[in-house]
Enzyme design. Structure first.
Site, short mmCIF file in Angstrom:
data_model
loop_
_atom_site.label_atom_id
_atom_site.label_comp_id
_atom_site.label_asym_id
_atom_site.label_seq_id
_atom_site.Cartn_x
_atom_site.Cartn_y
_atom_site.Cartn_z
N GLU A 90 0.85 -1.21 0.00
CA GLU A 90 0.00 0.00 0.00
C GLU A 90 0.87 1.24 0.00
O GLU A 90 1.70 1.45 0.89
CB GLU A 90 -0.96 0.00 1.20
N LYS A 287 -8.25 -1.14 10.51
CA LYS A 287 -7.53 -1.54 9.29
C LYS A 287 -6.28 -0.68 9.14
O LYS A 287 -5.21 -1.16 8.75
CB LYS A 287 -8.47 -1.38 8.09
N ASP A 303 3.56 -14.53 11.42
CA ASP A 303 2.29 -14.96 10.82
C ASP A 303 1.24 -13.83 10.96
O ASP A 303 0.64 -13.66 12.01
CB ASP A 303 1.84 -16.23 11.57
N HIS A 400 -2.70 10.26 -0.31
CA HIS A 400 -2.93 9.03 -1.07
C HIS A 400 -2.75 9.26 -2.55
O HIS A 400 -2.15 8.47 -3.25
CB HIS A 400 -4.36 8.53 -0.83
C1 MEV Z 1 -6.21 3.03 4.46
O1 MEV Z 1 -5.47 1.90 4.15
C2 MEV Z 1 -6.35 3.16 5.95
C3 MEV Z 1 -7.26 4.29 6.44
O2 MEV Z 1 -8.54 4.18 5.81
C4 MEV Z 1 -7.36 4.14 7.93
C5 MEV Z 1 -8.38 5.06 8.59
O3 MEV Z 1 -9.36 5.42 7.94
O4 MEV Z 1 -8.17 5.35 9.78
C6 MEV Z 1 -6.71 5.62 6.05
#
Ligand code: MEV
Length: 449
Positions: A90, A287, A303, A400
């Site tokens: 990513e 995430k 792992d 991003h």
């Molecule tokens: C993207 O991989 C992760 C985010 O969506 C986490 C979040 O929203 O806190 C930027």
């Protein structure tokens, strides 16, 4: 032969790598087998021995699948500075972690404490005999069971680990005749999956043998079924607490001075609270944490599936899925922290077999498992800080999209000069695959640009 028959094979694992590739090219890709072979072979390691090693990690290997190996420097954790290895595909993850690491470097760094290191394994049992007699018998033979696995645990005990306790849990009110032996293990620097599973299988066999020999059970009462013996990847007693903290004014200002430290602290705290209240937001919030956690877990040969599944169970431990991290703004102090389970190792498994995992550990100063647990949870917290800071200030898309632009430019095989012009052009414009494609087309045809 029908198409489907061509797609079914027995003995695939016995084909050599080239023949495996040719077979998939012919039956699934409908492409020139030589071209497909060359494409996959382009990812084989030049060094035959290294490739053999990689092939051996898994079954039916046809190639390697490269993912970037990056470094996030300037991580100050418990007053020690680390350059952290991160393996992730990513685009903004390593940059964001590095950014957060640098931010906290000048504000005291991260403080991480390993709160516990116990792992759990289970022997699942069906016993149709008298419940009270069985429970009493288990109490009587518990020490014998622990003693009986000494041949497996002796080496681990020398290192300070072993079986810490066993308990019999009665689930027969939920599933008829179902009981469980829950074992508590200390595996020191190893992840310990093989160790725990070996002990559990031995407990199952020993229990059967002991009951068989016992004069207190009639022949029918001796009948016990071992359904399965396996570790649990849920390790709520193998936990790290990590925190960053500073006076609110030390946070500085945001958005070119438009957002004060106080405003930022409050908005940030609210964003974390939202992830505590709402599972939809919590999932994305966590995430973001796992973006950091997984990349270090992978880089160190651990792992990540085990770490992931455990994290999400832990995030749901009160019955609702919530944020793993927490934030307070009190008495002029901003505190952002996270308590989470993490079961990893620094010896055994891939940690010493994979040459780059070995290097990653060396890069971190060959930490023991506790130190690595602290490092990994810290990177998760840093990643979360970076994400929530972006979300509550400039928004996530700006950063991003910058990284996204690099990927799109690569997709269209932009030269260095074209990429530089494109970066300037898209500074204040919306980035999308089509807008970049159109820009490059114009750039390539219009010589004046
Ligand atoms: C993207 O991989 C992760 C985010 O969506 C986490 C979040 O929203 O806190 C930027």
């Amino acid at each position: 032969m029908t198409e489907e028959e061509g797609q079914i094979i027995s003995g695939f694992s016995k084909l050599n790598k080239r023949d495996k590739i040719k077979w998939i090219a012919k039956n699934f890709l409908y492409a020139n087998p030589i071209e497909v072979l060359n494409e996959f072979a382009g990812f084989w390691h030049d060094n035959i021995e290294s490739q053999k090693l990689l092939d051996g990690f898994s079954e039916n290997t046809i190639a390697n699948f490269p993912i970037p190996f990056g470094i996030a420097p300037n991580f100050k954790i418990n007053d020690k500075v680390y350059a952290v290895p991160m393996v992730t595909e990513e685009s903004s993850v390593v940059a964001a972690a590095s950014n957060a690491a640098k931010f906290w470097l000048t504000r005291g760094g991260f403080k991480a404490t390993v709160l516990s290191t116990i792992k759990i394994g289970q022997v699942h049992i069906i016993y149709k005999g008298d419940k009270d007699k069985f429970i009493a018998y288990f109490k009587e033979i518990k020490a014998k069971l622990i003693e009986g696995v000494k041949p497996i645990t002796a080496k681990m005990e020398e290192r300070g680990g072993g079986v810490k306790d066993l308990e019999l849990i009665d689930f027969s009110h939920i599933e008829p005749n179902y009981y469980q032996i829950r074992g508590y293990f200390e595996t020191v620097d190893s992840m310990g999956a093989n160790f725990i599973n070996s002990c559990l299988e031995e407990f199952g066999a020993l229990l059967k043998d002991l009951m068989d020999e016992s004069p207190i059970f009639t022949p029918t009462e001796k009948d016990i079924e071992i359904v399965m013996c396996i570790l649990s990847n849920y390790t709520p007693d193998c936990v790290v607490r990590c925190e960053v903290s500073c006076r609110i004014e030390e946070l500085g200002t945001f958005e070119g001075g438009k957002m004060s430290a106080q405003e930022f602290a409050e908005k940030f705290r609210r964003a974390v609270t939202i992830a505590t209240i709402d599972p939809y937001r919590a999932t994305t919030h966590n995430k973001g944490i796992m973006n950091g956690i997984d990349s270090v877990v992978i880089a160190t040969g651990n792992d990540f599936r085990a770490v992931e599944s455990c994290a999400h169970t832990y995030a749901s431990r009160d019955g609702q899925y919530r944020s793993l991290s927490d934030c307070t703004v009190e008495n002029g102090v901003f505190t952002f922290g996270m308590t989470m389970p993490i079961a990893i190792g620094t010896v055994g498994g891939l940690t010493s077999l994979h040459p780059l995992a070995k290097r990653s550990l060396e890069l971190l100063g060959n930490p023991n498992a506790k130190e690595l647990m602290a490092i990994i949870v810290t990177v998760g917290l840093a990643q979360n800080f970076a994400a929530v800071r972006s979300l509550t200030t400039t928004g996530i898309q700006k950063g991003h999209m910058k990284m996204h632009l690099t990927n799109i430019l690569a997709q269209f095989q932009a030269t260095d000069a074209e990429a530089e012009k494109a970066r300037g052009y898209f500074e204040d414009k919306t980035i999308s695959v089509s807008s970049v494609r159109d820009y490059l087309e114009t750039l390539r045809t219009d010589k004046r640009l």
